[in-house]
Design a protein around this motif. Sequence first.
Motif, PDB file in Angstrom:
ATOM      1  N   MET A 188       0.848  -1.188   0.000  1.00  0.00           N
ATOM      2  CA  MET A 188       0.000   0.000   0.000  1.00  0.00           C
ATOM      3  C   MET A 188       0.885   1.239   0.000  1.00  0.00           C
ATOM      4  N   LEU A 189       0.435   2.257  -0.726  1.00  0.00           N
ATOM      5  CA  LEU A 189       1.117   3.541  -0.747  1.00  0.00           C
ATOM      6  C   LEU A 189       0.063   4.635  -0.855  1.00  0.00           C
ATOM      7  N   ASN A 190       0.056   5.523   0.117  1.00  0.00           N
ATOM      8  CA  ASN A 190      -0.865   6.661   0.100  1.00  0.00           C
ATOM      9  C   ASN A 190      -0.059   7.944   0.192  1.00  0.00           C
ATOM     10  N   TYR A 191      -0.448   8.895  -0.625  1.00  0.00           N
ATOM     11  CA  TYR A 191       0.167  10.222  -0.591  1.00  0.00           C
ATOM     12  C   TYR A 191      -0.928  11.215  -0.939  1.00  0.00           C
ATOM     13  N   ASP A 192      -1.236  12.116  -0.011  1.00  0.00           N
ATOM     14  CA  ASP A 192      -2.356  13.031  -0.262  1.00  0.00           C
ATOM     15  C   ASP A 192      -1.874  14.408  -0.697  1.00  0.00           C
ATOM     16  N   ARG A 193      -2.808  15.252  -1.027  1.00  0.00           N
ATOM     17  CA  ARG A 193      -2.481  16.589  -1.543  1.00  0.00           C
ATOM     18  C   ARG A 193      -1.863  17.491  -0.482  1.00  0.00           C
ATOM     19  N   TYR A 194      -1.928  17.073   0.795  1.00  0.00           N
ATOM     20  CA  TYR A 194      -1.318  17.859   1.874  1.00  0.00           C
ATOM     21  C   TYR A 194       0.124  17.428   2.144  1.00  0.00           C
ATOM     22  N   GLY A 195       0.632  16.481   1.353  1.00  0.00           N
ATOM     23  CA  GLY A 195       2.013  16.032   1.501  1.00  0.00           C
ATOM     24  C   GLY A 195       2.207  14.984   2.580  1.00  0.00           C
ATOM     25  N   VAL A 196       1.137  14.291   2.953  1.00  0.00           N
ATOM     26  CA  VAL A 196       1.238  13.245   3.978  1.00  0.00           C
ATOM     27  C   VAL A 196       1.329  11.885   3.281  1.00  0.00           C
ATOM     28  N   PHE A 197       2.310  11.115   3.710  1.00  0.00           N
ATOM     29  CA  PHE A 197       2.682   9.853   3.075  1.00  0.00           C
ATOM     30  C   PHE A 197       2.506   8.721   4.082  1.00  0.00           C
ATOM     31  N   SER A 198       1.990   7.573   3.630  1.00  0.00           N
ATOM     32  CA  SER A 198       1.970   6.354   4.442  1.00  0.00           C
ATOM     33  C   SER A 198       2.111   5.166   3.503  1.00  0.00           C
ATOM     34  N   THR A 199       2.652   4.080   4.055  1.00  0.00           N
ATOM     35  CA  THR A 199       2.901   2.911   3.222  1.00  0.00           C
ATOM     36  C   THR A 199       2.841   1.644   4.050  1.00  0.00           C
ATOM     37  N   VAL A 204       5.721  -4.090   7.265  1.00  0.00           N
ATOM     38  CA  VAL A 204       6.089  -2.755   7.722  1.00  0.00           C
ATOM     39  C   VAL A 204       4.962  -1.798   7.384  1.00  0.00           C
ATOM     40  N   GLN A 205       4.310  -1.273   8.415  1.00  0.00           N
ATOM     41  CA  GLN A 205       3.233  -0.318   8.201  1.00  0.00           C
ATOM     42  C   GLN A 205       3.629   0.994   8.865  1.00  0.00           C
ATOM     43  N   SER A 206       3.782   2.015   8.052  1.00  0.00           N
ATOM     44  CA  SER A 206       4.209   3.310   8.588  1.00  0.00           C
ATOM     45  C   SER A 206       3.027   4.066   9.170  1.00  0.00           C
ATOM     46  N   SER A 207       3.345   5.010  10.007  1.00  0.00           N
ATOM     47  CA  SER A 207       2.325   5.972  10.417  1.00  0.00           C
ATOM     48  C   SER A 207       2.264   7.031   9.309  1.00  0.00           C
ATOM     49  N   SER A 208       1.400   8.008   9.448  1.00  0.00           N
ATOM     50  CA  SER A 208       1.344   9.097   8.470  1.00  0.00           C
ATOM     51  C   SER A 208       2.573   9.978   8.650  1.00  0.00           C
ATOM     52  N   ILE A 209       3.304  10.197   7.559  1.00  0.00           N
ATOM     53  CA  ILE A 209       4.563  10.944   7.602  1.00  0.00           C
ATOM     54  C   ILE A 209       4.432  12.174   6.709  1.00  0.00           C
ATOM     55  N   PRO A 210       4.528  13.380   7.283  1.00  0.00           N
ATOM     56  CA  PRO A 210       4.497  14.574   6.424  1.00  0.00           C
ATOM     57  C   PRO A 210       5.829  14.705   5.662  1.00  0.00           C
ATOM     58  N   LEU A 211       5.755  14.860   4.362  1.00  0.00           N
ATOM     59  CA  LEU A 211       6.948  15.014   3.535  1.00  0.00           C
ATOM     60  C   LEU A 211       7.097  16.474   3.131  1.00  0.00           C
ATOM     61  N   GLU A 212       8.327  16.944   3.172  1.00  0.00           N
ATOM     62  CA  GLU A 212       8.619  18.323   2.784  1.00  0.00           C
ATOM     63  C   GLU A 212       9.807  18.349   1.841  1.00  0.00           C
ATOM     64  N   GLY A 213       9.950  19.423   1.110  1.00  0.00           N
ATOM     65  CA  GLY A 213      11.133  19.660   0.268  1.00  0.00           C
ATOM     66  C   GLY A 213      11.400  18.555  -0.724  1.00  0.00           C
ATOM     67  N   ASN A 214      12.645  18.054  -0.706  1.00  0.00           N
ATOM     68  CA  ASN A 214      13.080  17.041  -1.668  1.00  0.00           C
ATOM     69  C   ASN A 214      12.256  15.768  -1.609  1.00  0.00           C
ATOM     70  N   ALA A 215      11.874  15.342  -0.401  1.00  0.00           N
ATOM     71  CA  ALA A 215      11.108  14.105  -0.270  1.00  0.00           C
ATOM     72  C   ALA A 215       9.738  14.238  -0.934  1.00  0.00           C
ATOM     73  N   ALA A 216       9.099  15.394  -0.784  1.00  0.00           N
ATOM     74  CA  ALA A 216       7.801  15.626  -1.437  1.00  0.00           C
ATOM     75  C   ALA A 216       7.952  15.641  -2.955  1.00  0.00           C
ATOM     76  N   GLU A 217       9.007  16.279  -3.446  1.00  0.00           N
ATOM     77  CA  GLU A 217       9.266  16.298  -4.890  1.00  0.00           C
ATOM     78  C   GLU A 217       9.570  14.897  -5.401  1.00  0.00           C
ATOM     79  N   GLU A 218      10.322  14.109  -4.618  1.00  0.00           N
ATOM     80  CA  GLU A 218      10.695  12.765  -5.030  1.00  0.00           C
ATOM     81  C   GLU A 218       9.480  11.844  -5.114  1.00  0.00           C
ATOM     82  N   ILE A 219       8.570  11.947  -4.165  1.00  0.00           N
ATOM     83  CA  ILE A 219       7.392  11.063  -4.251  1.00  0.00           C
ATOM     84  C   ILE A 219       6.501  11.454  -5.426  1.00  0.00           C
ATOM     85  N   ASP A 220       6.377  12.738  -5.703  1.00  0.00           N
ATOM     86  CA  ASP A 220       5.621  13.172  -6.894  1.00  0.00           C
ATOM     87  C   ASP A 220       6.238  12.587  -8.155  1.00  0.00           C
ATOM     88  N   ALA A 221       7.547  12.715  -8.281  1.00  0.00           N
ATOM     89  CA  ALA A 221       8.253  12.192  -9.457  1.00  0.00           C
ATOM     90  C   ALA A 221       8.138  10.663  -9.527  1.00  0.00           C
TER      91      ALA A 221
END
Length: 187
Positions: free
Chosen positions: A46-57, A112-129
Amino acid sequence: MLSCHGEYQPSFVKAKIFRSDSTAPHPSIDLPKVPDMKVTYSRLDMLNYDRYGVFSTQITLYVTAINENAKARATFSDISFVLRFDGVPVAELRAEPFEIPRNSTKTLPYVVQSSSIPLEGNAAEEIDASLKRDKITFHLKGGSRVTWNIGPVGPFKFRTHLFCKLDFFPTNGSSVNSHSHCSPESD
């Protein structure tokens, strides 16, 4: 199936000495097989990434401890790995100490189940890409302490390390290639 393992050469070896009239330039060295660890399976569940930059997997990983030595058992302890996305810690994986008999393996299954992780900067750009190109990369780093019980020689202690690049297709969760890029080392 993913496979990542390497070789460690202990400080002791058995040498076969050639006679002085031999044409061989060096004695051959018969190295024992040293226990190690490798990733034998991985899947992006599972991979979730929302428009607010919050990531979980959620990722399923099998890490297999291997003892291919026919004459010695091995004990693995202090087992710890960290799974990261673009340098951001996603989860820490641990296991209780265990012993592996001669010529045996033990697989450590992790979900491995992550909690919700806010991504910023490079990490946010990397998940978009990553989502646009349908390929996402995680890194697994860690290892364990190993005690190798070698009959009359006694215990031989060392640490084994595992560094893996795990690539997945986010659309279906499968791994990109059958062999991940891992490099275990021991010291």
